[in-house]
Design a protein around this motif. Structure first.
Motif, PDB file in Angstrom:
ATOM      1  N   VAL A  63       0.836  -1.200   0.000  1.00 13.79           N
ATOM      2  CA  VAL A  63       0.000   0.000   0.000  1.00 13.79           C
ATOM      3  C   VAL A  63       0.872   1.253   0.000  1.00 13.79           C
ATOM      4  CG1 VAL A  63      -1.776   1.290   1.245  1.00 13.79           C
ATOM      5  CG2 VAL A  63      -1.889  -1.207   1.145  1.00 13.79           C
ATOM      6  N   ALA A  64       1.988   1.196   0.735  1.00 12.68           N
ATOM      7  CA  ALA A  64       2.916   2.327   0.719  1.00 12.68           C
ATOM      8  C   ALA A  64       3.436   2.562  -0.695  1.00 12.68           C
ATOM      9  CB  ALA A  64       4.082   2.063   1.675  1.00 12.68           C
ATOM     10  N   PHE A  65       3.735   1.478  -1.417  1.00 11.58           N
ATOM     11  CA  PHE A  65       4.191   1.631  -2.794  1.00 11.58           C
ATOM     12  C   PHE A  65       3.092   2.228  -3.666  1.00 11.58           C
ATOM     13  CE2 PHE A  65       5.179   0.350  -7.109  1.00 11.58           C
ATOM     14  CZ  PHE A  65       6.542   0.619  -7.190  1.00 11.58           C
ATOM     15  N   ALA A  66       1.854   1.858  -3.421  1.00 12.84           N
ATOM     16  CA  ALA A  66       0.734   2.409  -4.195  1.00 12.84           C
ATOM     17  C   ALA A  66       0.648   3.922  -4.055  1.00 12.84           C
ATOM     18  CB  ALA A  66      -0.578   1.757  -3.756  1.00 12.84           C
ATOM     19  N   ILE A 115      10.043  -4.136   3.706  1.00 16.51           N
ATOM     20  CA  ILE A 115       9.674  -2.933   4.466  1.00 16.51           C
ATOM     21  C   ILE A 115      10.865  -1.987   4.575  1.00 16.51           C
ATOM     22  CG2 ILE A 115       9.029  -2.105   6.770  1.00 16.51           C
ATOM     23  CD1 ILE A 115       7.267  -4.636   7.021  1.00 16.51           C
ATOM     24  N   ASN A 116      12.026  -2.525   4.871  1.00 11.30           N
ATOM     25  CA  ASN A 116      13.216  -1.697   5.022  1.00 11.30           C
ATOM     26  C   ASN A 116      13.556  -0.985   3.710  1.00 11.30           C
ATOM     27  OD1 ASN A 116      15.760  -0.917   6.581  1.00 11.30           O
ATOM     28  ND2 ASN A 116      16.640  -1.941   4.791  1.00 11.30           N
ATOM     29  N   ALA A 117      13.516  -1.721   2.604  1.00 13.96           N
ATOM     30  CA  ALA A 117      13.831  -1.116   1.305  1.00 13.96           C
ATOM     31  C   ALA A 117      12.752  -0.129   0.875  1.00 13.96           C
ATOM     32  CB  ALA A 117      13.990  -2.215   0.257  1.00 13.96           C
ATOM     33  N   MET A 118      11.493  -0.450   1.143  1.00 12.89           N
ATOM     34  CA  MET A 118      10.404   0.471   0.812  1.00 12.89           C
ATOM     35  C   MET A 118      10.572   1.774   1.577  1.00 12.89           C
ATOM     36  SD  MET A 118       7.729   0.840  -1.057  1.00 12.89           S
ATOM     37  CE  MET A 118       7.400   2.599  -1.190  1.00 12.89           C
ATOM     38  N   GLU A 119      11.034   1.684   2.801  1.00 12.51           N
ATOM     39  CA  GLU A 119      11.289   2.883   3.599  1.00 12.51           C
ATOM     40  C   GLU A 119      12.360   3.753   2.943  1.00 12.51           C
ATOM     41  OE1 GLU A 119      11.148   3.270   8.233  1.00 12.51           O
ATOM     42  OE2 GLU A 119      13.054   2.398   7.647  1.00 12.51           O
ATOM     43  N   ASP A 120      13.381   3.122   2.373  1.00  9.95           N
ATOM     44  CA  ASP A 120      14.408   3.878   1.662  1.00  9.95           C
ATOM     45  C   ASP A 120      13.841   4.545   0.417  1.00  9.95           C
ATOM     46  OD1 ASP A 120      17.747   2.975   2.281  1.00  9.95           O
ATOM     47  OD2 ASP A 120      16.091   2.451   3.573  1.00  9.95           O
ATOM     48  N   LEU A 121      12.918   3.872  -0.266  1.00 11.87           N
ATOM     49  CA  LEU A 121      12.277   4.479  -1.430  1.00 11.87           C
ATOM     50  C   LEU A 121      11.443   5.696  -1.031  1.00 11.87           C
ATOM     51  CD1 LEU A 121      11.093   1.358  -3.462  1.00 11.87           C
ATOM     52  CD2 LEU A 121      12.871   2.997  -4.112  1.00 11.87           C
ATOM     53  N   ILE A 122      10.751   5.589   0.093  1.00 15.60           N
ATOM     54  CA  ILE A 122       9.976   6.723   0.602  1.00 15.60           C
ATOM     55  C   ILE A 122      10.909   7.875   0.958  1.00 15.60           C
ATOM     56  CG2 ILE A 122       8.487   7.525   2.488  1.00 15.60           C
ATOM     57  CD1 ILE A 122       7.370   4.611   2.567  1.00 15.60           C
ATOM     58  N   CYS A 123      12.041   7.539   1.584  1.00 14.13           N
ATOM     59  CA  CYS A 123      13.032   8.555   1.922  1.00 14.13           C
ATOM     60  C   CYS A 123      13.543   9.250   0.658  1.00 14.13           C
ATOM     61  CB  CYS A 123      14.187   7.912   2.682  1.00 14.13           C
ATOM     62  SG  CYS A 123      15.438   9.070   3.269  1.00 14.13           S
TER      63      CYS A 123
END
Length: 630
Positions: free
Chosen positions: A445-448, A559-567
């Motif tokens: 959902v974060a990626f969405a 989750i960890n990598a998605m957090e880096d993408l958000i950053c």
């Protein structure tokens, strides 16, 4: 720690007259007669009655004037210590010391003063203590409830900035109206207990809209986009801090991810906040026109991304700090000048400054240039496909303006060119929502939120079988979609008696556009290669190759990598706006708190990001993330 707090108390006592200044001055705002936050009130702020209906408005604007006075410091202490800016030979010593974490030199740093924040706090304390009569009404409206809620929100936000900047600081909620009162302060607050200090009050005022008093004029100012001088108007509701967003921030800093997501959603629902389509017009960018693929057949429709930083009524805006056109009109700012634009110059030809003190770092430029650009091409079958081109993220071209002066060509950061300093934008709220949702356990959902936004169209993205996930590019897990109906109800399920799944419809008013497409175009298309398996997978591989983690081969890696993408997306969308170091340290603490990888993993992650600055302290030690209290 007790010795540290005792020393802080002494400093607070020493400066208590400075904090009390707004309370004991002549008029309640203590500014010139032309200040655009001036009111018609003849009442003084030092009046415990505050019993007129208009007093709430007058006092609230006075509180927001204090926020104006902290604007430059708020931006500089966050951006200079982040990874997106660089210094140069023109940069003054105070800014260089911030950028290189020379904490021993901060005692004389003109951009480091806790007392600017405490002035705001003291005014909020005074208002909350003396404005308790909720019976004041205009028609059917309790006129001071939004103001009381706003005072609580501003106070909590201000303390949050203090603890993120200084660590543990003196805490008090009674107004200081005498010098002796400062010596009685015994309490303190830091990131471990700040939520407990404000949670109950903010929950009590959840759902209360911000106060609104219509438009005010900030004076006349030169608008380079139209090459003329215009009147700058500010809508009063845009200078206010929403309760639910501040509460969401407190939860996020405290690793309460589900509660943070729900608080951000409460605000989104309250105001119907949707992310509109904003795009940088690539055909206006001289540097890349010749690089645009000749096979590109589609240019997305939407708003100009630059309008987010417009002269008046900036788009995508929730809260910003408007500064005045000149000192006669109120508080002014040095921020545009530091980034190379002299807002207050009387000559339009001399507004761009060769001797700019802050520039974009190579880290920012590299990140922007490394993004894939997505465009459509018509196949012989008559169908469109989405391809990539190495154009990078176009937002860097709208963030900087090419300038020439004295035979020198250079780039000038123009987000502050109209003296509006963003605090919260729609993109800020949705990116922090993505951060919370991801850590809550829903990285899809974060990626969405980055790809296409949360909307009813996500039903088509729900994985129904492994085969369909490949052929239809599905990536939303059924349990994640169910979460958007039951736990975070962006999507309303309308079911009548006896219906089957095929008769079920989903509707959503919120979040109808993805953020990443703002700079790279068709990442949001259904057939775009911008998909989690590829994008998150590449980030995991990059982190592993850099030696910053040992893969666990489970959802924690995702989750960890998605957090880096958000950053990264925060850098691309919110660069230079004043939140960067706070974003980095918050994410680093998430990584430390999770305990998934090596000990102190988040601190090492932060130190690696800032290693190019050659900091004077070891950033793997969290104590060095804070400035000395002064």
């Amino acid at each position: 720690m007790k010795t540290q707090i005792k020393e802080q108390m002494k400093k607070l006592f020493r400066f208590v007259v400075y904090i009390l200044l707004p309370l004991t001055g002549g008029g309640w705002v203590g500014v010139s007669c032309e200040d655009f936050f001036e009111t018609d009130s003849n009442r003084q702020i030092f009046d415990p009655q505050l019993d007129e209906k208009t007093d709430s408005m007058f006092y609230m604007l006075g509180i927001m004037k204090g926020v104006q006075q902290v604007a430059d410091q708020y931006v500089l202490t966050n951006e200079m210590r982040g990874d997106l800016v660089a210094t140069n030979s023109y940069t003054e010593t105070s800014l260089k010391n911030l950028a290189q974490f020379r904490l021993d030199e901060m005692k004389t740093n003109k951009y480091d003063s806790a007392y600017l924040y405490y002035r705001i706090i003291n005014n909020c304390n005074y208002f909350i203590a003396h404005r308790k009569d909720s019976a004041l009404m205009t028609g059917s409206r309790y006129v001071n409830i939004p103001e009381i809620a706003e005072a609580h929100a501003v106070r909590a936000w201000t303390y949050l900035q203090l603890v993120k900047t200084y660590g543990r600081v003196p805490f008090y909620t009674d107004p200081l109206v005498t010098i002796g009162a400062a010596s009685e302060i015994r309490d303190s607050v830091d990131l471990t207990n700040i939520l407990s200090k404000f949670e109950a009050d903010l929950i009590h005022y959840s759902g209360i809209p911000v106060p609104s008093y219509g438009e005010v004029s900030a004076g006349h100012m030169y608008d380079y986009s139209e090459n003329k001088t215009k009147e700058k108007k500010v809508h009063s509701s845009n200078i206010m801090l929403p309760v639910d967003v501040v509460l969401g921030d407190l939860y996020l800093e405290s690793h309460e991810y589900e509660k943070a997501a729900k608080s951000y959603f409460n605000y989104i629902k309250l105001v119907g906040l949707s992310l509109s389509n904003y795009y940088v017009n690539l055909y206006k960018i001289d540097q890349i026109k010749e690089k645009v693929p000749t096979t590109m057949i589609y240019s997305p429709s939407g708003n100009d991304w630059s309008s987010i930083f417009a002269f008046s009524s900036p788009k995508d805006s929730i809260t910003y700090i408007p500064l005045a056109s000149n000192r006669l009109r109120g508080v002014t700012t040095n921020l545009p000048r530091y980034f190379g634009y002299d807002l207050y110059s009387t000559s339009a030809s001399e507004r761009f400054i060769v001797e700019r003190q802050i520039e974009a770092s190579n880290a920012y430029r590299t990140l922007s240039a490394a993004q894939d650009f997505y465009y459509s091409q018509r196949l012989q079958t008559g169908k469109d496909t989405v391809l990539t081109a190495p154009l990078g993220d176009l937002r860097r071209y709208a963030t900087f303006k090419s300038a020439t002066r004295d035979n020198s060509a250079f780039d000038v950061m123009i987000k502050f060119s109209f003296a509006n300093i963003p605090i919260y934008r729609g993109a800020t709220v949705y990116l922090r929502l993505a951060e919370a949702i991801n850590r809550w356990g829903y990285p899809d959902v974060a990626f969405a939120i980055l790809k296409e936004g949360i909307n009813s169209g996500l039903e088509k993205r729900v994985i129904t079988s492994p085969t369909e996930a490949v052929s239809r590019r599905q990536y939303i897990r059924p349990e994640s979609f169910r979460m958007l109906i039951d736990k975070l109800p962006f999507i309303n399920e309308l079911i009548t008696k006896g219906v089957t799944k095929d008769d079920t419809t989903y509707t959503s008013r919120y979040g109808n556009a993805g953020i990443h497409a703002r700079g790279v175009y068709q990442s949001n298309a259904q057939n775009s290669p911008y998909l989690p398996d590829a994008i998150i997978g590449k980030k995991i591989a990059d982190l592993e190759a850099a030696g910053t983690l040992v893969r666990m081969n489970n959802i924690n890696d995702t989750i960890n990598a998605m957090e880096d993408l958000i950053c990264d997306e925060m850098a691309l969308e919110l660069a230079f706006e004043g939140s960067r170091f706070g974003d980095l340290t918050r994410i680093a603490r998430h990584k430390n708190n999770a305990g998934w990888y090596a000990a102190n993993y988040g601190s090492q992650w932060l130190a690696n990001k800032l290693a190019f600055k050659s900091p004077a302290v070891d950033l793997k030690d969290e104590r060095n993330w804070f400035l000395p209290f002064q």
